[in-house]
Scaffold this active site. Structure first.
Site, short mmCIF file in Angstrom:
data_model
loop_
_atom_site.label_atom_id
_atom_site.label_comp_id
_atom_site.label_asym_id
_atom_site.label_seq_id
_atom_site.Cartn_x
_atom_site.Cartn_y
_atom_site.Cartn_z
N GLY A 91 -1.90 4.79 -4.88
CA GLY A 91 -1.45 2.90 -5.85
C GLY A 91 -0.62 2.92 -6.81
N MET A 121 -3.46 4.57 0.68
CA MET A 121 -4.29 4.99 2.09
C MET A 121 -4.94 6.25 1.69
SD MET A 121 -3.20 3.72 4.84
CE MET A 121 -3.77 4.29 5.84
N ILE A 171 0.45 -1.11 0.04
CA ILE A 171 0.24 0.34 -0.48
C ILE A 171 0.90 0.82 -0.37
CG2 ILE A 171 -0.38 0.25 2.70
CD1 ILE A 171 -3.40 0.83 2.21
N CYS A 172 0.49 2.42 -0.76
CA CYS A 172 0.79 3.51 -0.39
C CYS A 172 -0.07 4.50 -0.42
CB CYS A 172 1.95 3.91 -1.58
SG CYS A 172 1.27 3.56 -3.26
N ALA A 173 -0.19 5.68 -1.29
CA ALA A 173 -0.65 7.19 -0.52
C ALA A 173 -1.82 6.43 -1.35
CB ALA A 173 -0.36 8.18 -1.06
#
Length: 103
Positions: free
Chosen positions: A62, A86, A58-60
């Site tokens: 995608g 996120m 996961i990141c901010a």
């Protein structure tokens, strides 16, 4: 590489989540139990990534998680990209952890 939505991820029992954002982003809010390994450190910290179970990256939003999941797949890890990151997690109202406390 496969993708999973944040709601599908939240429904899993004890998933291994690798957060590839920067520390300041992680500190502002992350999925409970997530392991922070910034994308730029992923190659040197590959040994910290579990291999016995799928890993959800996961990141901010995608983009970085897709890069990270692709890298992990190339290195023998079963990696799943979390679409929307996120941002989608928070928009869905899922709980996040900030400095050790849930919000």
């Amino acid at each position: 590489m496969t993708d999973i939505s944040v709601t599908e991820l939240a429904a899993l029992a004890d998933p291994i989540v690798v957060d590839v954002r920067e520390p300041y982003e992680f500190d502002a809010g992350h999925a409970a139990g997530a392991i922070l390994i910034p994308l730029g450190e992923l190659s040197e910290r590959l040994g910290e990534v579990p291999r016995e179970t799928p890993v959800y990256v996961i990141c901010a939003a995608g983009g970085r998680s897709q890069q990270g999941a692709t890298f992990l797949e190339r290195n023998g890890v079963e990696a799943v990209n979390v679409t929307g990151g996120m941002t989608a997690w928070q928009q869905a109202g899922l709980p996040s952890t900030v400095d050790g406390t849930r919000s």
